[in-house]
Write a protein that holds these residues in place. Structure first.
Motif, PDB file in Angstrom:
ATOM      1  N   ALA A 140      10.674   2.790  -5.815  1.00  0.00           N
ATOM      2  CA  ALA A 140      10.139   3.954  -5.692  1.00  0.00           C
ATOM      3  C   ALA A 140       9.828   5.022  -6.956  1.00  0.00           C
TER       4      ALA A 140
ATOM      5  N   GLN B 184       6.593   3.871  -8.090  1.00  0.00           N
ATOM      6  CA  GLN B 184       5.573   4.543  -7.049  1.00  0.00           C
ATOM      7  C   GLN B 184       5.139   5.799  -7.620  1.00  0.00           C
TER       8      GLN B 184
ATOM      9  N   ASP C 139       2.476   0.488  -5.828  1.00  0.00           N
ATOM     10  CA  ASP C 139       1.737   1.325  -4.988  1.00  0.00           C
ATOM     11  C   ASP C 139       1.955   0.866  -3.425  1.00  0.00           C
ATOM     12  N   TYR C 140       2.746   1.878  -2.724  1.00  0.00           N
ATOM     13  CA  TYR C 140       2.928   1.324  -1.305  1.00  0.00           C
ATOM     14  C   TYR C 140       1.579   1.478  -0.524  1.00  0.00           C
TER      15      TYR C 140
ATOM     16  N   CYS D 221      -3.813   0.235  -9.280  1.00  0.00           N
ATOM     17  CA  CYS D 221      -2.319  -0.235  -9.081  1.00  0.00           C
ATOM     18  C   CYS D 221      -1.972  -1.230  -9.850  1.00  0.00           C
TER      19      CYS D 221
ATOM     20  N   PHE E 251      10.055   5.725  -0.498  1.00  0.00           N
ATOM     21  CA  PHE E 251       8.735   5.561  -1.552  1.00  0.00           C
ATOM     22  C   PHE E 251       7.891   6.963  -1.666  1.00  0.00           C
ATOM     23  N   SER E 252       8.216   7.906  -0.628  1.00  0.00           N
ATOM     24  CA  SER E 252       7.693   9.148  -0.635  1.00  0.00           C
ATOM     25  C   SER E 252       8.290  10.275  -1.388  1.00  0.00           C
TER      26      SER E 252
ATOM     27  N   THR F 223       1.256  -4.303  -5.412  1.00  0.00           N
ATOM     28  CA  THR F 223       1.632  -3.825  -3.879  1.00  0.00           C
ATOM     29  C   THR F 223       2.129  -5.267  -3.271  1.00  0.00           C
TER      30      THR F 223
ATOM     31  N   LYS G 151       2.081   4.932  -9.782  1.00  0.00           N
ATOM     32  CA  LYS G 151       1.316   3.730  -9.126  1.00  0.00           C
ATOM     33  C   LYS G 151       1.487   2.421  -9.723  1.00  0.00           C
TER      34      LYS G 151
END
Length: 442
Positions: A241, A244, A250-251, A189, A411-412, A192, A247
């Motif tokens: 986002a 994300q 990356d949360y 990643c 983020f998802s 973060t 990556k």
């Protein structure tokens, strides 16, 4: 006759012997409930033992009570049963909640005045004290452990990726470029962050001179309204986002859950508390670099200044008067430049006084330890504005959870950045109004 003379002599000898055998008056114990474990907890205990060794009248007894929420909750329950400690450590976002508990709190400015201990708010750094003073400028609690988010990066990975290991990225676009290079060089990643709301909403807003809420982020009154769902923050969350999905960003979860991913070399860049410096250096098997919090260069006035996290020490009422004399002396001891400088240098927390900062600099600490001055440089970068003095919002512990929840939705990919921030503001304002109704006298 000899017996008559001997009896008073024996009595006198016995009296002297008893006086010699009697212990000196026991030191008054001062209970201090705190939320620091591990290395920080050991440094805290050293502070207490050093104070205890410096005099014989008082003995500070520190007790670990769990995380910040658990510590405050324990103190509240103890107050109800009249078994509260004299001192409790409370995190910065619970300041408004503590201010509302007027009958339970002994304001520090009153304590120091009542006990005639030297105490000048002007000696403390404004970026720190502004968080803990009332509208009149009176300090309500004693600043103890203050931190601010900074950037950490893996110099070893930077070299592998062809990046300059002595040039940390300064802006968010530069973060994106560096993250791509790191990923191309094999990093799982790019970057973060810890404490999602604290870093990406609260400090982001201050650093870009944007309001988190009206009324100077709540400093000017309880009827403040959250307004952070502005286009600049929405764009930032939308960019995170988007990153994300590949990556680049990356949360890693809430609170400090991102830290191990940087320490084990998984992520090349990490944004987290300045107070994690010691742990990161101790647990990382690569050369660590340090940088300031990134900013968007097209935002007018950015970068402004970051705000603090951490906690202060609140004094609770209902203890014997002689304990308060000891608490005042303990706070005076904690304010000494050498004591503060030592705490700052060994923990990564900010020095709370200008004298401690000047002493640390004069000792050559910043020169010997590159990156250690970044935190103090950030919070003093520019004079604080109404948007960057800090925040004082009721139930903000719950509001931060709401913000984290909505960030996770963005983020998802379950919500757009605008939908998530609009929802966070709406939900947060409901909590503010509920707090306002519960505390009508504030």
């Amino acid at each position: 006759m000899a017996r008559k003379i001997l009896i008073p002599i024996l009595a006198a000898v016995l009296q002297v012997g008893l006086a010699i055998a009697s212990p000196a008056r026991a030191a008054t114990e001062l209970a201090w409930w705190h939320a620091m474990s591990g290395e920080l907890g050991r440094r805290l205990e050293k502070l207490a033992s050093d104070f205890n060794a410096s005099q014989s009248e008082y003995r500070v007894v520190p007790t670990y009570k769990g995380n910040y929420t658990e510590t405050v909750t324990a103190a509240i329950f103890a107050f109800r049963s009249r078994s509260q400690p004299a001192i409790v450590q409370v995190n910065e976002i619970a300041t408004a909640t503590m201010m509302a508990a007027k009958g339970a709190v002994y304001p520090v400015f009153e304590l120091m005045r009542d006990e005639a201990e030297e105490f000048s708010p002007a000696a403390y750094l404004p970026a720190i004290t502004g968080y803990y003073t009332d509208i009149a400028g009176n300090m309500l609690s004693f600043p103890f452990n203050a931190s601010t988010p900074i950037l950490y990066y893996n110099k070893t990975l930077f070299r592998s990726a062809g990046l300059d290991p002595e040039a940390p990225p300064k802006t968010w676009p530069e973060i994106g470029v560096a993250a791509k290079r790191l990923q191309a060089a094999g990093a799982a990643c790019g970057f973060t962050t810890a404490w999602p709301s604290w870093v990406n909403v609260e400090n982001f807003s201050a650093y870009h001179n944007l309001p988190l809420a009206t009324k100077s982020n709540g400093m000017g009154g309880m009827d403040a309204v959250l307004v952070f769902n502005n286009p600049t923050l929405q764009r930032h969350i939308a960019q995170l986002a988007e990153w994300q999905t590949t990556k680049l960003f990356d949360y890693s979860g809430r609170a400090t859950s991102a830290e191990p991913r940087f320490q084990n070399g998984e992520c090349g860049i990490f944004i987290g508390s300045s107070a994690t410096r010691a742990d990161i250096l101790a647990n990382s098997k690569f050369e660590v670099g340090f940088g300031r919090l990134p900013y968007w260069p097209d935002v007018a006035g950015a970068p402004q200044n970051t705000i603090i996290g951490g906690a202060t020490l609140w004094v609770l009422r209902g203890r014997p008067s002689d304990e308060y004399k000891g608490v005042a002396k303990f706070f005076a001891y904690l304010s000494r430049p050498q004591v503060q400088a030592d705490w700052h240098q060994h923990t990564g927390y900010l020095p709370i006084t200008r004298a401690a900062y000047d002493l640390t600099r004069a000792q050559g600490f910043y020169e010997r330890n590159p990156g250690t001055a970044i935190s103090i440089e950030q919070i003093t970068l520019k004079p604080p504005t109404e948007n960057s003095k800090g925040l004082r919002l009721g139930s903000f512990v719950l509001i931060r959870d709401v913000i984290d929840d909505e960030l996770e939705q963005a983020f998802s990919g379950k919500k757009s950045a605008q939908e998530a921030m609009d929802s966070a503001v709406e939900r947060g304002n409901k909590l503010l109004r509920q707090f306002e109704r519960t505390n009508p006298d504030q």
